[in-house]
Design a protein around this motif. Structure first.
Motif, PDB file in Angstrom:
ATOM      1  N   UNK A 111       0.849  -1.198   0.000  1.00 51.86           N
ATOM      2  CA  UNK A 111       0.000   0.000   0.000  1.00 51.86           C
ATOM      3  C   UNK A 111       0.886   1.250   0.000  1.00 51.86           C
ATOM      4  N   UNK A 112       0.470   2.249  -0.771  1.00 49.54           N
ATOM      5  CA  UNK A 112       1.190   3.525  -0.766  1.00 49.54           C
ATOM      6  C   UNK A 112       0.848   4.300   0.501  1.00 49.54           C
ATOM      7  N   UNK A 113       1.864   4.844   1.160  1.00 45.64           N
ATOM      8  CA  UNK A 113       1.659   5.570   2.414  1.00 45.64           C
ATOM      9  C   UNK A 113       1.670   7.078   2.172  1.00 45.64           C
ATOM     10  N   UNK A 114       0.710   7.811   2.716  1.00 38.47           N
ATOM     11  CA  UNK A 114       0.681   9.268   2.545  1.00 38.47           C
ATOM     12  C   UNK A 114       1.722   9.953   3.420  1.00 38.47           C
ATOM     13  N   UNK A 115       2.100  11.153   3.021  1.00 35.86           N
ATOM     14  CA  UNK A 115       3.103  11.928   3.757  1.00 35.86           C
ATOM     15  C   UNK A 115       2.658  12.194   5.188  1.00 35.86           C
ATOM     16  N   UNK A 116       1.382  12.479   5.368  1.00 41.38           N
ATOM     17  CA  UNK A 116       0.856  12.777   6.703  1.00 41.38           C
ATOM     18  C   UNK A 116       1.099  11.628   7.667  1.00 41.38           C
ATOM     19  N   UNK A 117       0.931  10.393   7.201  1.00 44.04           N
ATOM     20  CA  UNK A 117       1.154   9.230   8.053  1.00 44.04           C
ATOM     21  C   UNK A 117       2.628   9.070   8.387  1.00 44.04           C
ATOM     22  N   UNK A 118       3.486   9.182   7.389  1.00 41.76           N
ATOM     23  CA  UNK A 118       4.927   9.002   7.603  1.00 41.76           C
ATOM     24  C   UNK A 118       5.447  10.016   8.618  1.00 41.76           C
ATOM     25  N   UNK A 160      10.902   4.928   3.596  1.00 38.43           N
ATOM     26  CA  UNK A 160       9.669   5.060   2.817  1.00 38.43           C
ATOM     27  C   UNK A 160       9.495   6.527   2.402  1.00 38.43           C
ATOM     28  N   UNK A 161       9.112   6.721   1.148  1.00 41.63           N
ATOM     29  CA  UNK A 161       8.776   8.039   0.653  1.00 41.63           C
ATOM     30  C   UNK A 161       7.279   8.082   0.332  1.00 41.63           C
ATOM     31  N   UNK A 162       6.643   9.234   0.514  1.00 39.79           N
ATOM     32  CA  UNK A 162       5.184   9.317   0.328  1.00 39.79           C
ATOM     33  C   UNK A 162       4.742   8.937  -1.082  1.00 39.79           C
ATOM     34  N   UNK A 163       3.712   8.077  -1.145  1.00 40.66           N
ATOM     35  CA  UNK A 163       3.011   7.738  -2.384  1.00 40.66           C
ATOM     36  C   UNK A 163       3.934   7.242  -3.487  1.00 40.66           C
ATOM     37  N   UNK A 164       5.025   6.581  -3.111  1.00 46.19           N
ATOM     38  CA  UNK A 164       5.918   5.930  -4.055  1.00 46.19           C
ATOM     39  C   UNK A 164       6.360   4.585  -3.478  1.00 46.19           C
ATOM     40  N   UNK A 165       6.547   3.611  -4.355  1.00 44.15           N
ATOM     41  CA  UNK A 165       7.049   2.314  -3.935  1.00 44.15           C
ATOM     42  C   UNK A 165       8.561   2.232  -4.147  1.00 44.15           C
TER      43      UNK A 165
END
Length: 358
Positions: A111-118, A160-165
């Motif tokens: 799953x792609x993780x949003x910046x806000x979560x990271x 991990x970077x936001x919204x990228x695998x």
């Protein structure tokens, strides 16, 4: 095996958002784990051992996973009695949990993780990825590693970077040689064990590991795309004996390789490599057309012609599963020339372009 840190050249055209992390750390850590499959479960079990037996590293552990009846992590977390959150509802994890999490650890989450979560994690979220990034970014690195005939495998711990695998900086990597007959589950266990060892080092000092991280190279990028049903089919005209044998080792722990006959599905079981040159010569006299199936009594298998030779299978599932002799008696013997359909396999579209020289 060896661990290495390399400063790779990076593309001046690539720009990813900078993430600000804490520069101080108080151990032991509060950890949130993100995962969903067998590889993930190996990592989670290791983290649980640190949590249960070594409070100097991890003092609190919770799990984030997805809804699925076959979700290994969900069932495993229940057995370990760990608090579990279902993606994408992470509100309870971030705002209602009794602790403030320090770091997120992700393994095969998908799953792609949003910046806000990271940014809710002072030490960020790191990913345990079973390949030597940037080679085989994506959801199926173990399968592509074997199917492409790679001679070197590896594990990467990355940010991990936001919204990228799989594009973040590398904190640690370890490579190891691959045997010529390694299968997917064996490679999974090997990479999981190495991943756990690398995690031990990173968790000793996450800040130092991040300070020593290196951006991924823009060279050698390859993608291990998500599999679909067509990845299991054999293209008899375009795939070689070597291609099919690697595909078998990569996929047979998941499901059988497939072909079709008169547009009806056929599953192929118990692959046999044919080394006897006399048998090969006799088969070549009979036919050179890819897809042709001939029963060989000596090998007790159905031999099928592919791009550059013959490969055998001891069992065939067509309407029902049967041994090769029964398939010969029930089907092959009743047709003048029995030819399986050749079906395009998209997995090899990516592999042929990214295969490394021997």
């Amino acid at each position: 095996m060896f661990i290495f840190y390399v400063r790779w050249p990076t593309s001046r055209h690539l720009r990813f958002p900078k993430c600000s992390y804490s520069t101080s750390i108080v151990k032991p850590l509060n950890v949130a784990f993100f995962g969903s499959d067998i590889f993930s479960m190996h990592i989670l079990e290791h983290l649980y051992k640190l949590f249960a037996n070594d409070k100097s590293r991890i003092k609190h552990l919770e799990v984030v996973t997805t809804i699925s009846t076959s979700n290994t992590v969900m069932h495993g977390a229940e057995k370990l009695k760990l608090t579990t959150h279902i993606w994408p509802n992470t509100d309870a994890l971030l705002s209602k949990s009794s602790v403030q999490f320090d770091i997120g650890i992700l393994a095969s989450f998908g799953q792609l993780l949003p910046k806000k979560l990271i940014e809710c994690f002072p030490l960020g979220i790191i990913n345990v990825h079973p390949s030597l990034l940037p080679r085989w970014r994506g959801s199926s690195p173990l399968i592509y590693t074997i199917a492409s005939g790679d001679q070197i495998g590896g594990v990467s711990i990355m940010d991990i970077r936001p919204k990228h695998f799989d594009i973040g900086p590398i904190l640690m990597q370890q490579s190891f040689p691959l045997s010529n007959n390694i299968k997917m589950l064996e490679l999974l266990e090997t990479t999981a064990n190495i991943g756990c060892s690398l995690l031990n080092t990173v968790l000793e000092d996450p800040i130092k590991a991040r300070q020593n991280s290196q951006e991924q190279s823009s060279l050698g990028v390859a993608y291990a795309h998500k599999l679909n049903k067509h990845a299991f089919y054999i293209d008899w005209f375009n795939q070689t004996v070597e291609d099919i044998e690697r595909l078998y080792r990569a996929l047979n722990d998941i499901a059988n390789l497939r072909t079709s006959f008169r547009q009806k599905p056929v599953r192929l079981k118990l692959l046999t490599l044919i080394h006897d040159q006399n048998i090969i010569d006799n088969l070549n006299v009979i036919s050179s057309q890819p897809g042709t199936a001939i029963y060989n009594r000596t090998l007790e298998c159905v031999c099928i012609r592919c791009k550059n030779g013959w490969i055998g299978f001891q069992k065939i599932a067509y309407r029902k599963s049967m041994y090769a002799r029964d398939f010969q008696n029930g089907y092959i013997s009743k047709i003048d020339r029995f030819i399986f359909d050749s079906i395009h396999n998209p997995l090899f579209d990516h592999i042929y372009d990214r295969r490394l020289p021997s």
